[in-house]
Design a protein around this motif. Structure first.
Motif, short mmCIF file in Angstrom:
data_model
loop_
_atom_site.label_atom_id
_atom_site.label_comp_id
_atom_site.label_asym_id
_atom_site.label_seq_id
_atom_site.Cartn_x
_atom_site.Cartn_y
_atom_site.Cartn_z
N SER A 1 0.83 -1.21 0.00
CA SER A 1 0.00 0.00 0.00
C SER A 1 0.86 1.26 0.00
N ASP A 2 1.38 1.65 1.13
CA ASP A 2 2.20 2.87 1.19
C ASP A 2 3.59 2.67 0.64
N GLY A 3 4.16 1.51 0.85
CA GLY A 3 5.54 1.28 0.44
C GLY A 3 5.76 1.41 -1.04
N ILE A 4 4.91 0.78 -1.83
CA ILE A 4 5.11 0.79 -3.27
C ILE A 4 4.65 2.12 -3.88
N ALA A 5 3.70 2.76 -3.26
CA ALA A 5 3.18 4.02 -3.81
C ALA A 5 3.95 5.24 -3.34
N GLN A 6 4.54 5.18 -2.13
CA GLN A 6 5.15 6.38 -1.58
C GLN A 6 6.59 6.19 -1.13
N HIS A 7 6.86 5.21 -0.30
CA HIS A 7 8.17 5.09 0.32
C HIS A 7 9.27 4.72 -0.68
N PHE A 8 9.02 3.74 -1.52
CA PHE A 8 10.05 3.35 -2.49
C PHE A 8 10.28 4.44 -3.54
N PRO A 9 9.24 5.04 -4.13
CA PRO A 9 9.51 6.16 -5.06
C PRO A 9 10.23 7.33 -4.40
N ALA A 10 9.93 7.58 -3.13
CA ALA A 10 10.65 8.64 -2.41
C ALA A 10 12.12 8.28 -2.25
N LEU A 11 12.40 7.00 -2.01
CA LEU A 11 13.80 6.56 -1.90
C LEU A 11 14.53 6.71 -3.23
N VAL A 12 13.87 6.39 -4.32
CA VAL A 12 14.47 6.53 -5.64
C VAL A 12 14.75 8.01 -5.94
N ASP A 13 13.80 8.87 -5.62
CA ASP A 13 14.00 10.30 -5.83
C ASP A 13 15.07 10.84 -4.89
N TRP A 14 15.10 10.36 -3.67
CA TRP A 14 16.11 10.78 -2.70
C TRP A 14 17.51 10.40 -3.17
N ARG A 15 17.63 9.26 -3.84
CA ARG A 15 18.91 8.84 -4.39
C ARG A 15 19.42 9.86 -5.39
N VAL A 16 18.54 10.32 -6.27
CA VAL A 16 18.92 11.32 -7.27
C VAL A 16 19.33 12.62 -6.58
N THR A 17 18.55 13.04 -5.61
CA THR A 17 18.85 14.27 -4.89
C THR A 17 20.19 14.18 -4.16
N LEU A 18 20.42 13.08 -3.47
CA LEU A 18 21.69 12.91 -2.75
C LEU A 18 22.88 12.89 -3.69
N ARG A 19 22.73 12.21 -4.82
CA ARG A 19 23.84 12.16 -5.78
C ARG A 19 24.13 13.55 -6.34
N GLN A 20 23.08 14.32 -6.63
CA GLN A 20 23.30 15.68 -7.11
C GLN A 20 23.97 16.54 -6.04
N LEU A 21 23.55 16.36 -4.80
CA LEU A 21 24.12 17.14 -3.71
C LEU A 21 25.57 16.76 -3.42
N LEU A 22 25.86 15.46 -3.38
CA LEU A 22 27.20 15.00 -3.03
C LEU A 22 28.21 15.15 -4.17
N PHE A 23 27.79 14.79 -5.38
CA PHE A 23 28.74 14.72 -6.48
C PHE A 23 28.75 15.97 -7.37
N ASP A 24 27.57 16.60 -7.53
CA ASP A 24 27.48 17.78 -8.39
C ASP A 24 27.32 19.07 -7.60
N HIS A 25 27.11 18.96 -6.30
CA HIS A 25 26.93 20.11 -5.40
C HIS A 25 25.75 20.98 -5.81
N ILE A 26 24.65 20.32 -6.20
CA ILE A 26 23.43 21.02 -6.58
C ILE A 26 22.39 20.78 -5.49
N TRP A 27 21.92 21.86 -4.88
CA TRP A 27 20.90 21.76 -3.83
C TRP A 27 19.53 21.58 -4.48
N PRO A 28 18.65 20.74 -3.92
CA PRO A 28 17.33 20.54 -4.55
C PRO A 28 16.47 21.80 -4.46
N ALA A 29 15.57 21.93 -5.43
CA ALA A 29 14.63 23.05 -5.39
C ALA A 29 13.73 22.90 -4.16
#
Length: 164
Positions: free
Chosen positions: A41-69
């Motif tokens: 229910s919540d995991g597949i609809a919210q928690h896992f997609p948030a983790l995937v998006d968080w991965r992109v945000t963290l990689r941008q922050l750590l490697f490209d030094h881009i802060w999320p909007a």
């Protein structure tokens, strides 16, 4: 023989060995059948997609030094990024390692982090129980720890199957 007895007196070692056995019995069928530990229910609809998006945000922050909007329209009808992700990812220390995992392995990372969380929850319960009841025998603390892990934490949004 006395060396073997000494190892079994170490309750944390005993817990670790028993957890490994119980976890193998409980979680190996998920991996063999190709299902994940994401709650449907919540995991597949919210928690896992948030983790995937968080991965992109963290990689941008750590490697490209881009802060999320700070405000993003793709979060519902537009929402504050930090407020939304504070619920799903920011407060969970296990989500920060996803920055170092490839996109293809995020699901495996999620699955293993569930098992590590359960192990550490039991370890912390055992530590606190030993502080409050220092003379309690092992035979009473170990079942209490496993009861805590698999009965109390079952309401956390992670343990149900979903095929991928």
């Amino acid at each position: 023989m006395t060396a073997l007895k000494r190892y079994w007196k170490n309750i944390y070692l005993l817990y670790s060995i028993l957890f490994l056995l119980v976890a193998a019995a409980v979680f190996v069928p998920y991996f063999v059948t190709g299902t994940s530990l994401i709650w449907q229910s919540d995991g597949i609809a919210q928690h896992f997609p948030a983790l995937v998006d968080w991965r992109v945000t963290l990689r941008q922050l750590l490697f490209d030094h881009i802060w999320p909007a700070q405000w993003q329209w793709r979060l519902g009808l537009g929402a504050d990024y930090l407020q939304t992700f504070s619920y799903y990812t920011l407060g969970d220390i296990f989500t920060y390692g996803v920055a170092f995992v490839s996109q293809d392995h995020v699901l495996a990372y999620y699955n293993y982090s569930v098992i590590v969380r359960l192990f550490l929850a039991g370890l912390s319960f055992l530590f606190v129980a030993r502080q409050f009841i220092p003379r309690a025998p092992h035979w009473s603390l170990i079942p209490a720890t496993f009861s805590y892990i698999f009965l109390v934490t079952r309401h956390l949004p992670h343990l149900n199957t979903h095929s991928f």
